[in-house]
Design a protein around this motif. Sequence first.
Motif, PDB file in Angstrom:
ATOM      1  N   THR A 104       0.912  -1.078   0.016  1.00 33.68           N
ATOM      2  CA  THR A 104       0.007   0.087  -0.020  1.00 33.68           C
ATOM      3  C   THR A 104       0.833   1.197  -0.057  1.00 33.68           C
ATOM      4  OG1 THR A 104      -0.150   0.293   2.469  1.00 33.68           O
ATOM      5  CG2 THR A 104      -1.831  -1.218   1.339  1.00 33.68           C
ATOM      6  N   LEU A 105       0.184   2.269  -0.605  1.00 35.85           N
ATOM      7  CA  LEU A 105       0.556   3.605  -0.367  1.00 35.85           C
ATOM      8  C   LEU A 105      -0.425   4.552   0.124  1.00 35.85           C
ATOM      9  CD1 LEU A 105       3.484   4.361  -3.006  1.00 35.85           C
ATOM     10  CD2 LEU A 105       3.649   4.244  -0.567  1.00 35.85           C
ATOM     11  N   THR A 106      -0.278   5.233   0.805  1.00 33.87           N
ATOM     12  CA  THR A 106      -1.356   5.858   1.427  1.00 33.87           C
ATOM     13  C   THR A 106      -1.303   7.511   1.626  1.00 33.87           C
ATOM     14  OG1 THR A 106      -3.441   6.207   2.968  1.00 33.87           O
ATOM     15  CG2 THR A 106      -1.308   5.773   3.924  1.00 33.87           C
ATOM     16  N   CYS A 107      -2.062   8.534   1.349  1.00 36.46           N
ATOM     17  CA  CYS A 107      -1.766   9.869   1.542  1.00 36.46           C
ATOM     18  C   CYS A 107      -1.883  10.272   3.261  1.00 36.46           C
ATOM     19  CB  CYS A 107      -2.718  10.668   0.799  1.00 36.46           C
ATOM     20  SG  CYS A 107      -4.501  10.807   1.561  1.00 36.46           S
ATOM     21  N   SER A 108      -1.473  11.131   3.667  1.00 37.51           N
ATOM     22  CA  SER A 108      -1.176  11.821   4.916  1.00 37.51           C
ATOM     23  C   SER A 108      -2.506  12.000   5.741  1.00 37.51           C
ATOM     24  CB  SER A 108      -0.374  12.897   5.083  1.00 37.51           C
ATOM     25  OG  SER A 108      -0.857  13.933   4.265  1.00 37.51           O
ATOM     26  N   GLY A 132       4.316  -3.359 -11.002  1.00 37.37           N
ATOM     27  CA  GLY A 132       4.227  -4.610 -11.925  1.00 37.37           C
ATOM     28  C   GLY A 132       5.534  -5.522 -12.076  1.00 37.37           C
ATOM     29  N   VAL A 133       6.630  -4.964 -11.846  1.00 35.61           N
ATOM     30  CA  VAL A 133       7.910  -5.819 -12.091  1.00 35.61           C
ATOM     31  C   VAL A 133       7.832  -6.914 -10.987  1.00 35.61           C
ATOM     32  CG1 VAL A 133      10.535  -5.717 -12.173  1.00 35.61           C
ATOM     33  CG2 VAL A 133       9.122  -3.850 -13.354  1.00 35.61           C
ATOM     34  N   TRP A 134       7.542  -6.194  -9.761  1.00 39.46           N
ATOM     35  CA  TRP A 134       7.618  -7.061  -8.558  1.00 39.46           C
ATOM     36  C   TRP A 134       6.501  -7.966  -8.461  1.00 39.46           C
ATOM     37  CZ3 TRP A 134       8.738  -1.663  -5.815  1.00 39.46           C
ATOM     38  CH2 TRP A 134      10.101  -1.495  -6.229  1.00 39.46           C
ATOM     39  N   ASP A 135       5.601  -7.906  -9.438  1.00 41.07           N
ATOM     40  CA  ASP A 135       4.215  -8.678  -9.329  1.00 41.07           C
ATOM     41  C   ASP A 135       3.485  -8.576  -8.104  1.00 41.07           C
ATOM     42  OD1 ASP A 135       2.359  -9.966 -10.669  1.00 41.07           O
ATOM     43  OD2 ASP A 135       3.221 -12.138 -10.170  1.00 41.07           O
ATOM     44  N   LEU A 136       3.559  -7.334  -7.400  1.00 37.44           N
ATOM     45  CA  LEU A 136       2.967  -7.042  -6.135  1.00 37.44           C
ATOM     46  C   LEU A 136       1.501  -6.080  -6.378  1.00 37.44           C
ATOM     47  CD1 LEU A 136       3.441  -7.446  -3.098  1.00 37.44           C
ATOM     48  CD2 LEU A 136       4.808  -5.212  -3.230  1.00 37.44           C
ATOM     49  N   PRO A 137       0.490  -6.719  -5.949  1.00 41.29           N
ATOM     50  CA  PRO A 137      -0.551  -5.802  -5.821  1.00 41.29           C
ATOM     51  C   PRO A 137      -0.497  -4.599  -5.099  1.00 41.29           C
ATOM     52  CG  PRO A 137      -1.077  -8.168  -5.747  1.00 41.29           C
ATOM     53  CD  PRO A 137       0.377  -7.918  -5.529  1.00 41.29           C
ATOM     54  N   LEU A 138      -0.695  -3.456  -5.645  1.00 37.46           N
ATOM     55  CA  LEU A 138      -0.538  -2.057  -5.113  1.00 37.46           C
ATOM     56  C   LEU A 138      -1.845  -1.433  -4.842  1.00 37.46           C
ATOM     57  CD1 LEU A 138       1.443   0.047  -3.964  1.00 37.46           C
ATOM     58  CD2 LEU A 138       1.796   0.901  -6.466  1.00 37.46           C
ATOM     59  N   HIS A 139      -2.185  -1.179  -3.638  1.00 39.28           N
ATOM     60  CA  HIS A 139      -3.366  -0.298  -3.243  1.00 39.28           C
ATOM     61  C   HIS A 139      -2.976   1.138  -2.999  1.00 39.28           C
ATOM     62  CE1 HIS A 139      -5.655  -3.912  -2.556  1.00 39.28           C
ATOM     63  NE2 HIS A 139      -4.902  -4.492  -2.248  1.00 39.28           N
ATOM     64  N   GLN A 175       2.881  -8.432 -18.610  1.00 38.99           N
ATOM     65  CA  GLN A 175       2.819  -8.538 -16.944  1.00 38.99           C
ATOM     66  C   GLN A 175       2.201  -7.187 -16.534  1.00 38.99           C
ATOM     67  OE1 GLN A 175       5.524 -10.974 -14.455  1.00 38.99           O
ATOM     68  NE2 GLN A 175       5.740  -9.011 -13.187  1.00 38.99           N
ATOM     69  N   PRO A 176       1.012  -7.052 -16.635  1.00 39.30           N
ATOM     70  CA  PRO A 176       0.580  -5.843 -16.171  1.00 39.30           C
ATOM     71  C   PRO A 176       0.829  -5.451 -14.712  1.00 39.30           C
ATOM     72  CG  PRO A 176      -1.332  -7.213 -16.554  1.00 39.30           C
ATOM     73  CD  PRO A 176       0.024  -7.849 -17.118  1.00 39.30           C
ATOM     74  N   ALA A 177       0.688  -4.119 -14.191  1.00 38.08           N
ATOM     75  CA  ALA A 177       0.756  -3.944 -12.959  1.00 38.08           C
ATOM     76  C   ALA A 177      -0.729  -4.273 -12.233  1.00 38.08           C
ATOM     77  CB  ALA A 177       1.045  -2.393 -12.489  1.00 38.08           C
ATOM     78  N   ARG A 178      -0.823  -4.588 -11.001  1.00 30.44           N
ATOM     79  CA  ARG A 178      -2.048  -4.949 -10.278  1.00 30.44           C
ATOM     80  C   ARG A 178      -2.257  -3.696  -9.297  1.00 30.44           C
ATOM     81  NH1 ARG A 178      -1.683 -10.887  -8.155  1.00 30.44           N
ATOM     82  NH2 ARG A 178       0.431 -10.356  -7.920  1.00 30.44           N
ATOM     83  N   VAL A 179      -3.023  -2.832  -9.676  1.00 28.70           N
ATOM     84  CA  VAL A 179      -3.245  -1.643  -8.820  1.00 28.70           C
ATOM     85  C   VAL A 179      -4.551  -1.209  -8.718  1.00 28.70           C
ATOM     86  CG1 VAL A 179      -2.272   1.008  -8.865  1.00 28.70           C
ATOM     87  CG2 VAL A 179      -1.140  -0.722 -10.101  1.00 28.70           C
ATOM     88  N   THR A 180      -4.978  -0.646  -7.385  1.00 27.97           N
ATOM     89  CA  THR A 180      -6.179  -0.394  -7.136  1.00 27.97           C
ATOM     90  C   THR A 180      -6.074   1.057  -6.441  1.00 27.97           C
ATOM     91  OG1 THR A 180      -6.760  -2.521  -6.610  1.00 27.97           O
ATOM     92  CG2 THR A 180      -8.215  -0.978  -5.582  1.00 27.97           C
ATOM     93  N   VAL A 181      -6.997   2.007  -7.097  1.00 24.70           N
ATOM     94  CA  VAL A 181      -7.133   3.274  -6.527  1.00 24.70           C
ATOM     95  C   VAL A 181      -8.300   3.212  -5.692  1.00 24.70           C
ATOM     96  CG1 VAL A 181      -7.533   5.651  -6.789  1.00 24.70           C
ATOM     97  CG2 VAL A 181      -5.622   4.196  -8.237  1.00 24.70           C
ATOM     98  N   ARG A 182      -8.409   3.347  -4.491  1.00 27.79           N
ATOM     99  CA  ARG A 182      -9.527   3.416  -3.468  1.00 27.79           C
ATOM    100  C   ARG A 182      -9.324   4.468  -2.437  1.00 27.79           C
ATOM    101  NH1 ARG A 182      -9.042   0.544   0.859  1.00 27.79           N
ATOM    102  NH2 ARG A 182      -7.395  -0.950   1.084  1.00 27.79           N
ATOM    103  N   PRO A 183     -10.675   4.738  -1.795  1.00 26.99           N
ATOM    104  CA  PRO A 183     -10.643   5.854  -0.721  1.00 26.99           C
ATOM    105  C   PRO A 183     -10.275   4.692   0.537  1.00 26.99           C
ATOM    106  CG  PRO A 183     -13.043   5.219  -1.126  1.00 26.99           C
ATOM    107  CD  PRO A 183     -12.057   4.762  -2.426  1.00 26.99           C
TER     108      PRO A 183
END
Length: 338
Positions: A104-108, A132-139, A175-183
């Motif tokens: 995850t990465l989140t805003c302050s 995507g390179v690391w094949d790690l889902p990112l929120h 190998q696409p990145a697995r990314v989710t943008v959400r509140p």
Amino acid sequence: MLQGVLSRLGDMGNLTPRYTGPRCLLERQAVGGCDACHTTCPHEAIAVGMLGNSITVLPDLCTGCGLCVQVCPSGALEYDLQGPLQAVSDQRSSVTGRPQEDATLTCSQSGAGGPQLPCLGRVTPALVAASGVWDLPLHLIHGDCAACPVGAPDVPERLNRVVDEAQRLRASTGQPARVTVRPATEDDKGRDVQMSRRGAFASLFRAGKQQLVQAIPDQPLPFVDWSVPAERTPEEWRWRERTLKPAPPEDAGVYWPAPLVDDKCINCPVCANVCPTSAITRELQPEGGVQLLLNLSACTGCMACVHSCPPDAMQPQEEWLPAAFRAPILLRESEGML
């Protein structure tokens, strides 16, 4: 002791992005110029001035949201990418010592646990592509952007555009990145990355960099040494090329907008003069001819050359074969005396 180290690192804030004048399209006197950073800033923290002092970031007004960096077409404004990249990488099980299914990465302002940025406006295509390179889902977890004092109400929409650009880059790798943008949700408050004391110190001092788990401190970037050609390419685009893994097949089109030249070219120096990273070079030959060369890796796709070309002899091309990154591309060659 550890708490004291972390506390000191938390005081290292440097919200203002680095500005490299030679990369600015205003300083390069490109036709049409560019005021993307000025018009994008939600806090009126960027002033546009005269040639030689085209862009000024006002530190008293800058919140470090990163939206100016996100829209800069030439990398004239930038933050250090090492901190966010390391924060995502450190969430893999090999570092935390426990199975971790995502990052995850989140805003302050979100209230969520885990690594934080002042605003997710700092997320760039290179960062998304690296996950995507690391094949790690990112929120990418944001707070109430409509009421946020740091960023802007449309940060989620901007993030989705960043993700789209990163996915176009990664399409050639298969190998696409697995990314989710959400509140943020209530459950996100417990998403703190657990790291041992030993692991924390390893992260702090790895490669001379200093990172936190709960917050990613800013560090002043050193000035670009323009006498070193490699430094003229912004870190964002250097990382974009590194994230082309797994290596694309030789016949795959890699998304990397850059110019081509047609027969209307009059061998003038305008394109090379306005190029903000010296990706286009113009070499005089002993017999009097001219070679126009493109270093594709250094091209940011700003298209200042296309917009400034007097005979309108340049057009953008979005996809290139992997071989085009290995050596300079001959865009145009003329013969005889000018």
